[in-house]
Scaffold this active site. Structure first.
Site, PDB file in Angstrom:
ATOM      1  N   LYS A 181       0.522  -1.428   0.352  1.00  0.00           N
ATOM      2  CA  LYS A 181       0.155  -0.206  -0.099  1.00  0.00           C
ATOM      3  C   LYS A 181       0.759   1.036   0.231  1.00  0.00           C
ATOM      4  O   LYS A 181       2.093   0.770   0.475  1.00  0.00           O
ATOM      5  CB  LYS A 181      -0.944  -0.067   1.424  1.00  0.00           C
ATOM      6  CG  LYS A 181      -0.141  -0.349   2.800  1.00  0.00           C
ATOM      7  CD  LYS A 181      -1.215   0.005   3.694  1.00  0.00           C
ATOM      8  CE  LYS A 181       0.315   0.472   5.497  1.00  0.00           C
ATOM      9  NZ  LYS A 181      -1.034  -0.295   5.952  1.00  0.00           N
ATOM     10  N   ARG A 198      -9.945   0.214  15.263  1.00  0.00           N
ATOM     11  CA  ARG A 198     -10.526   0.829  13.603  1.00  0.00           C
ATOM     12  C   ARG A 198     -11.396   0.124  12.894  1.00  0.00           C
ATOM     13  O   ARG A 198     -12.664   0.103  13.381  1.00  0.00           O
ATOM     14  CB  ARG A 198      -9.123   1.354  13.031  1.00  0.00           C
ATOM     15  CG  ARG A 198      -8.170   1.722  13.850  1.00  0.00           C
ATOM     16  CD  ARG A 198      -6.499   2.021  12.821  1.00  0.00           C
ATOM     17  NE  ARG A 198      -6.550   0.925  11.927  1.00  0.00           N
ATOM     18  CZ  ARG A 198      -4.513   0.607  11.813  1.00  0.00           C
ATOM     19  NH1 ARG A 198      -3.624   1.851  11.475  1.00  0.00           N
ATOM     20  NH2 ARG A 198      -4.283  -0.116  10.880  1.00  0.00           N
ATOM     21  N   TYR A 245      15.379  30.177   7.039  1.00  0.00           N
ATOM     22  CA  TYR A 245      14.192  30.904   7.277  1.00  0.00           C
ATOM     23  C   TYR A 245      14.327  31.360   9.257  1.00  0.00           C
ATOM     24  O   TYR A 245      14.564  29.606  10.098  1.00  0.00           O
ATOM     25  CB  TYR A 245      12.800  30.579   6.847  1.00  0.00           C
ATOM     26  CG  TYR A 245      13.099  29.844   5.932  1.00  0.00           C
ATOM     27  CD1 TYR A 245      13.140  32.095   5.190  1.00  0.00           C
ATOM     28  CD2 TYR A 245      12.634  29.034   4.927  1.00  0.00           C
ATOM     29  CE1 TYR A 245      12.712  31.831   4.129  1.00  0.00           C
ATOM     30  CE2 TYR A 245      12.494  29.020   3.671  1.00  0.00           C
ATOM     31  CZ  TYR A 245      12.602  31.078   2.954  1.00  0.00           C
ATOM     32  OH  TYR A 245      12.859  30.431   2.163  1.00  0.00           O
ATOM     33  N   MET A 283      11.443  24.539   1.584  1.00  0.00           N
ATOM     34  CA  MET A 283      10.813  23.462   1.312  1.00  0.00           C
ATOM     35  C   MET A 283      11.890  22.464  -0.483  1.00  0.00           C
ATOM     36  O   MET A 283      11.307  21.856   0.051  1.00  0.00           O
ATOM     37  CB  MET A 283       9.935  24.233  -0.044  1.00  0.00           C
ATOM     38  CG  MET A 283       8.844  23.879  -0.955  1.00  0.00           C
ATOM     39  SD  MET A 283       7.265  24.824  -1.695  1.00  0.00           S
ATOM     40  CE  MET A 283       6.564  25.047  -0.926  1.00  0.00           C
TER      41      MET A 283
END
Length: 392
Positions: free
Chosen positions: A50, A147, A280, A327
């Site tokens: 998956k 779940r 940053y 990013m």
């Protein structure tokens, strides 16, 4: 993307791969499946592919796992199973996570086994009528994870309804399954409680007339820690990719080989003065004059933004990310020694096999405060996958 045959990831020349790449060693996949088969024997192995095989590439990993002796493939969504069928893979595939919009008809037509927690049963039967072929169903019991899966209170009626449809020739109940909650913590008693509930659920199904092909509850940690959970089939995910499911055991401890190496060619290297702010917020400042290396991988590529200080191997030495992950890039402080000119075209490895002290997905998981599953799975499609090893 598939490369031509290349050396092992640790020695890949940068000219042979893209400037950024997740290099996937299919020989490692085959090795890991072999280890899992040996540990699980006589139970068979379902390789869980998956989420694009945890970021490694579902079709390529599925083929390698099957070649190594995996008997089944597992996915979450029907769409993932259909993509494997479209690639020509005809092995048994189980898909278990559905919504009312899931394409049950296409799944039945493609011979995909379907997990069923209860609400899906009528939709699966409608698909079987439409396709004029019986559906193959694995009934799921929630033994404690909370779940999907039928509750214990609903189990008897679900089994009864499924058997009625089975008697009409609309489906076959071929499996009963569940999922363990704390198998990665072998000391916890909840696993015993779940296994007891699972055995009871299997007995109910068999007494009702289900001729089960498989009973399965074991995940990767249970394969290694709970042989009493193996039953007929084990569903293994993270261990197929060579990563340990245990916080206190490494891949090597379990005989596994990490399959993915995340690497890039440096974009730039430059000398800066002491007290140079980096990235940053300028939260990091160089202590002395230093060489900074720019690695063109960032959070858009799947590098966790929370992992400032993550390890990066450059020119055989492991250093730490300096400042915030951006990013598209991270900056690495190499200290005062390397000359920038000597680093032109150098390779940066964020994680890989861990050979020779190199960084691993586990190291990045610790830096980001997460688990190794997330580190490999989140590598974005912007990073090309390059395959090495047999079958690449």
């Amino acid at each position: 993307m598939t490369s031509e045959p290349t050396p092992a990831p640790s020695s890949l020349p940068t000219a042979r791969v893209p400037e950024r790449a997740a290099v996937v060693d299919l020989d490692a996949i085959r090795h890991n499946v072999g280890v899992l088969r040996q540990v699980a024997d006589p139970a068979r192995v379902m390789a869980v592919v998956k989420a694009d095989a945890y970021g490694h590439g579902a079709v390529q990993v599925a083929r390698a796992a099957l070649a190594a002796g995996a008997a089944w493939l597992g996915v979450a969504h029907i769409s993932e199973a259909l993509a494997l069928r479209a690639a020509g893979i005809d092995a048994p595939i189980l898909a278990w996570l559905h919504t009312p919009d899931s394409n049950f008809s296409a799944a039945v037509a493609a011979g995909i086994d379907l997990g069923c927690s209860g609400w899906e049963l009528d939709r699966i039967v409608a698909a079987a009528r439409e396709q004029q072929r019986p559906a193959r169903v694995h009934l799921k019991i929630d033994t404690g994870l909370g779940r999907n899966g039928a509750t214990a209170e609903r189990w008897d009626s679900l089994v009864g309804e499924a058997v009625e449809y089975q008697d009409e020739g609309l489906l076959r109940v071929v499996g009963v399954f569940s999922h363990l909650a704390v198998a990665d913590e072998p000391h916890r008693p909840e696993t015993d409680t779940q296994l007891d509930a699972f055995r009871e659920a299997v007995a109910v199904a068999e007494d009702a007339g289900c001729d089960l092909e498989v009973r399965h509850i074991a995940n990767s940690p249970a394969v290694f820690s709970r042989p009493d959970a193996h039953f007929d089939l084990v569903r293994v995910g993270i261990s197929v990719y060579g990563l340990s499911p245990f916080p206190d055991q490494s891949s090597a401890d379990l005989g596994l080989r990490p399959a993915m190496t995340l690497r890039a060619t440096l974009s730039q290297a430059k000398r800066v003065r002491a007290d140079q702010g980096v990235s940053y917020g300028l939260l990091y400042r160089t202590r002395d004059a230093a060489t900074l290396a720019l690695v063109p991988l960032g959070y858009a590529d799947g590098v966790p933004r929370t992992s400032s200080g993550g390890p990066v191997q450059i020119a055989g030495e492991t250093h730490r990310v300096a400042g915030r992950v951006a990013m598209d890039q991270v900056v690495v402080d190499l200290g005062p020694d390397p000359e920038p000119a000597a680093l032109a075209g150098a390779e940066a490895v964020l994680f890989g096999t861990g050979d020779n002290g190199g960084p691993t997905a586990d190291d990045w998981a610790r830096a980001a405060g997460t688990i190794n599953y997330e580190i490999v799975t989140r590598i974005s499609p912007r990073v090309p996958r390059v395959y090495v090893g047999e079958g690449a």
